[in-house]
Design a protein around this motif. Structure first.
Motif, PDB file in Angstrom:
ATOM      1  N   ILE A 140       0.567  -1.295   0.072  1.00  0.00           N
ATOM      2  CA  ILE A 140      -0.305  -0.058   0.086  1.00  0.00           C
ATOM      3  C   ILE A 140       1.326   0.997   0.091  1.00  0.00           C
ATOM      4  CG2 ILE A 140      -1.903   1.277   1.414  1.00  0.00           C
ATOM      5  CD1 ILE A 140      -2.814  -1.193  -0.128  1.00  0.00           C
ATOM      6  N   HIS A 141       2.525   1.532   0.480  1.00  0.00           N
ATOM      7  CA  HIS A 141       2.875   2.365   1.023  1.00  0.00           C
ATOM      8  C   HIS A 141       3.703   2.406  -0.979  1.00  0.00           C
ATOM      9  CE1 HIS A 141       5.786   5.105   2.231  1.00  0.00           C
ATOM     10  NE2 HIS A 141       6.451   5.110   1.927  1.00  0.00           N
ATOM     11  N   GLN A 142       4.223   1.643  -0.773  1.00  0.00           N
ATOM     12  CA  GLN A 142       4.492   1.992  -2.660  1.00  0.00           C
ATOM     13  C   GLN A 142       3.869   2.332  -3.710  1.00  0.00           C
ATOM     14  OE1 GLN A 142       5.750  -1.947  -3.413  1.00  0.00           O
ATOM     15  NE2 GLN A 142       8.269  -1.648  -2.454  1.00  0.00           N
ATOM     16  N   GLU A 143       2.204   1.640  -3.380  1.00  0.00           N
ATOM     17  CA  GLU A 143       1.294   1.855  -4.635  1.00  0.00           C
ATOM     18  C   GLU A 143       1.004   3.672  -4.260  1.00  0.00           C
ATOM     19  OE1 GLU A 143      -0.408   2.692  -8.080  1.00  0.00           O
ATOM     20  OE2 GLU A 143       1.115   0.840  -7.478  1.00  0.00           O
ATOM     21  N   THR A 144       0.838   4.297  -3.477  1.00  0.00           N
ATOM     22  CA  THR A 144       0.474   5.056  -1.973  1.00  0.00           C
ATOM     23  C   THR A 144       1.236   6.829  -2.846  1.00  0.00           C
ATOM     24  OG1 THR A 144       0.559   4.834  -0.232  1.00  0.00           O
ATOM     25  CG2 THR A 144      -1.488   3.910  -0.959  1.00  0.00           C
ATOM     26  N   THR A 145       2.368   6.042  -2.220  1.00  0.00           N
ATOM     27  CA  THR A 145       4.040   6.913  -2.778  1.00  0.00           C
ATOM     28  C   THR A 145       4.029   7.116  -3.855  1.00  0.00           C
ATOM     29  OG1 THR A 145       4.860   5.359  -1.747  1.00  0.00           O
ATOM     30  CG2 THR A 145       4.218   7.623  -0.718  1.00  0.00           C
ATOM     31  N   SER A 146       3.761   5.970  -4.826  1.00  0.00           N
ATOM     32  CA  SER A 146       4.427   6.224  -6.219  1.00  0.00           C
ATOM     33  C   SER A 146       4.164   7.289  -7.214  1.00  0.00           C
ATOM     34  CB  SER A 146       3.809   4.931  -7.542  1.00  0.00           C
ATOM     35  OG  SER A 146       4.261   4.498  -8.255  1.00  0.00           O
ATOM     36  N   ASN A 147       5.298   7.730  -8.014  1.00  0.00           N
ATOM     37  CA  ASN A 147       4.590   8.477  -9.084  1.00  0.00           C
ATOM     38  C   ASN A 147       3.611   8.494  -9.921  1.00  0.00           C
ATOM     39  OD1 ASN A 147       6.029  10.477  -7.635  1.00  0.00           O
ATOM     40  ND2 ASN A 147       8.117   9.850  -8.514  1.00  0.00           N
ATOM     41  N   THR A 149       0.683   7.515 -11.454  1.00  0.00           N
ATOM     42  CA  THR A 149      -0.366   7.559 -10.835  1.00  0.00           C
ATOM     43  C   THR A 149      -1.500   6.534 -11.568  1.00  0.00           C
ATOM     44  OG1 THR A 149      -0.950   9.660 -12.034  1.00  0.00           O
ATOM     45  CG2 THR A 149      -0.570   9.486  -9.914  1.00  0.00           C
ATOM     46  N   TYR A 150      -1.262   5.750 -12.876  1.00  0.00           N
ATOM     47  CA  TYR A 150      -1.914   5.520 -14.033  1.00  0.00           C
ATOM     48  C   TYR A 150      -2.710   4.295 -13.358  1.00  0.00           C
ATOM     49  CZ  TYR A 150      -3.984   3.303 -17.829  1.00  0.00           C
ATOM     50  OH  TYR A 150      -4.555   2.269 -18.955  1.00  0.00           O
ATOM     51  N   ALA A 151      -3.856   4.169 -12.758  1.00  0.00           N
ATOM     52  CA  ALA A 151      -5.420   3.175 -12.714  1.00  0.00           C
ATOM     53  C   ALA A 151      -4.838   2.970 -10.993  1.00  0.00           C
ATOM     54  CB  ALA A 151      -4.699   2.070 -13.027  1.00  0.00           C
ATOM     55  N   GLN A 152      -4.000   3.543 -10.444  1.00  0.00           N
ATOM     56  CA  GLN A 152      -3.644   3.351  -9.607  1.00  0.00           C
ATOM     57  C   GLN A 152      -4.677   3.513  -8.198  1.00  0.00           C
ATOM     58  OE1 GLN A 152      -2.349   6.620  -6.325  1.00  0.00           O
ATOM     59  NE2 GLN A 152      -0.742   5.867  -6.097  1.00  0.00           N
ATOM     60  N   LYS A 153      -6.175   3.722  -7.964  1.00  0.00           N
ATOM     61  CA  LYS A 153      -7.198   3.875  -7.308  1.00  0.00           C
ATOM     62  C   LYS A 153      -7.893   1.848  -7.799  1.00  0.00           C
ATOM     63  CE  LYS A 153      -8.809   5.859  -5.143  1.00  0.00           C
ATOM     64  NZ  LYS A 153     -10.304   6.740  -4.721  1.00  0.00           N
ATOM     65  N   GLU A 154      -7.377   2.042  -8.587  1.00  0.00           N
ATOM     66  CA  GLU A 154      -7.665   0.305  -9.485  1.00  0.00           C
ATOM     67  C   GLU A 154      -6.834  -0.989  -8.782  1.00  0.00           C
ATOM     68  OE1 GLU A 154      -8.432   2.890 -10.861  1.00  0.00           O
ATOM     69  OE2 GLU A 154     -10.586   2.859 -11.721  1.00  0.00           O
ATOM     70  N   ILE A 155      -6.190  -0.204  -8.551  1.00  0.00           N
ATOM     71  CA  ILE A 155      -4.448  -1.334  -8.101  1.00  0.00           C
ATOM     72  C   ILE A 155      -4.353  -1.395  -6.205  1.00  0.00           C
ATOM     73  CG2 ILE A 155      -1.695  -1.529  -7.734  1.00  0.00           C
ATOM     74  CD1 ILE A 155      -1.870  -0.539 -10.531  1.00  0.00           C
ATOM     75  N   ILE A 156      -4.595  -0.188  -6.048  1.00  0.00           N
ATOM     76  CA  ILE A 156      -5.142  -0.159  -4.459  1.00  0.00           C
ATOM     77  C   ILE A 156      -6.114  -0.898  -4.071  1.00  0.00           C
ATOM     78  CG2 ILE A 156      -5.512   1.794  -2.757  1.00  0.00           C
ATOM     79  CD1 ILE A 156      -4.298   3.581  -4.028  1.00  0.00           C
ATOM     80  N   ALA A 157      -6.865  -1.001  -4.854  1.00  0.00           N
ATOM     81  CA  ALA A 157      -8.437  -1.736  -4.170  1.00  0.00           C
ATOM     82  C   ALA A 157      -8.492  -3.095  -4.206  1.00  0.00           C
ATOM     83  CB  ALA A 157      -9.841  -1.164  -5.166  1.00  0.00           C
ATOM     84  N   LYS A 158      -7.603  -3.296  -5.449  1.00  0.00           N
ATOM     85  CA  LYS A 158      -7.224  -4.923  -5.387  1.00  0.00           C
ATOM     86  C   LYS A 158      -6.520  -5.608  -4.491  1.00  0.00           C
ATOM     87  CE  LYS A 158      -9.855  -5.425  -8.940  1.00  0.00           C
ATOM     88  NZ  LYS A 158     -11.326  -6.072  -7.873  1.00  0.00           N
ATOM     89  N   ILE A 159      -5.849  -4.598  -3.817  1.00  0.00           N
ATOM     90  CA  ILE A 159      -4.559  -4.942  -2.928  1.00  0.00           C
ATOM     91  C   ILE A 159      -5.445  -5.368  -1.212  1.00  0.00           C
ATOM     92  CG2 ILE A 159      -2.882  -4.020  -1.243  1.00  0.00           C
ATOM     93  CD1 ILE A 159      -1.518  -2.401  -4.239  1.00  0.00           C
TER      94      ILE A 159
END
Length: 287
Positions: A140-147, A149-159
């Protein structure tokens, strides 16, 4: 008369449907703008996960106290009452997410597996010895701090969805029903009848007759597992199905009303607003 406050999803970071908060940050936010005492019982209108990363302590859910240690996870469903107890003697992260987040990003099959989301009355909120908390929080930390942001919310949701499924597998079968097997079986029969919409009714009497029992007896069984009435259980599920239909299908609100068994759109609107505080049209516009 004292009433249990209802706490809405709030964020200071422009998050609209999910947020990850260190407990120290959470209590700092409450201290800066207190609208309730988190150490007193309060009811959430969203879902939450309390993930303990160190120390020991306890947490109260539906008036029951649960011991906490590193590896503990407390699952709090929308509508449940909980409270933080004493001074915080443990570290952790609170994951807060709305029903709209679940309905928009989780697969229907996953929701059916993740018991505590809508069937918390038949599962315990505490899961111990969770060995994958650190890897989840790291992802979660890696994804939320990634530069990127393509499909970021979808990736977070799947995690989050995968984490909840693994959490469910860890806890599945470890705790037997808290009541008699016969009453548990009858409750599951009622639950399945409601969810199948076979009767297409919001009348408790119809379900009781289908199960060859009195409405009074059915109510007493449902109360054992939900601390609420059979009518409330039915209505809550109908509201959930209405939200799912509005969100997932491009049909008019009139069609939604008829699909859900309402003869008049005005009755459908009154029912939805009574239980959610907003009209179906307002809810649809907010999505």
């Amino acid at each position: 008369m004292n009433t249990i406050p209802n706490i809405a999803f709030q964020s200071t970071k422009d998050a609209t449907d999910i947020e990850f908060l260190n407990l120290s940050e959470l209590f700092s936010r409450i201290d800066d703008a207190p609208n309730h005492n988190p150490r007193l019982p309060h009811r959430l209108n969203f879902f939450a996960l309390l993930i303990v990363t160190g120390g020991t302590g306890s947490h109260q859910v539906d008036l029951k106290k649960y011991p906490l240690m590193q590896g503990s996870v407390i699952k709090i469903a929308k509508g449940q009452v909980h409270a933080f107890l004493e001074e915080l003697t443990y570290d952790g992260v609170l994951v807060a997410f709305t029903e709209e987040f679940v309905l928009k990003y989780f697969s229907r099959s996953s929701v059916d597996f993740i018991t505590h989301l809508y069937n918390y009355h038949i599962s315990e909120p505490l899961v111990d010895n969770c060995t994958f908390n650190d890897s989840f929080l790291k992802q979660i930390h890696q994804e939320t701090t990634s530069n990127n942001t393509y499909a970021q919310k979808e990736i977070i949701a799947k995690i989050v969805e995968l984490y909840l499924l693994r959490l469910e597998r860890l806890s599945h079968g470890s705790q037997p029903p808290r009541h008699s097997k016969s009453h548990y079986a009858l409750f599951i029969q009622f639950k399945n009848l409601v969810e199948s919409r076979e009767l297409n009714s919001r009348n408790v009497k119809d379900y009781a007759e289908s199960m060859s029992m009195s409405a009074k007896h059915l109510n007493s069984i449902v109360r054992q597992f939900t601390l609420n009435t059979a009518k409330s259980f039915i209505d809550q599920y109908v509201i959930l199905e209405i939200k799912r239909t509005i969100m997932s299908r491009r049909i008019s609100l009139k069609e939604v009303a008829y699909q859900m068994g309402f003869d008049e759109v005005t009755n459908f609107t009154k029912f939805f607003k009574k239980h959610t505080g907003v009209s179906p049209r307002q809810y649809k516009a907010s999505l």
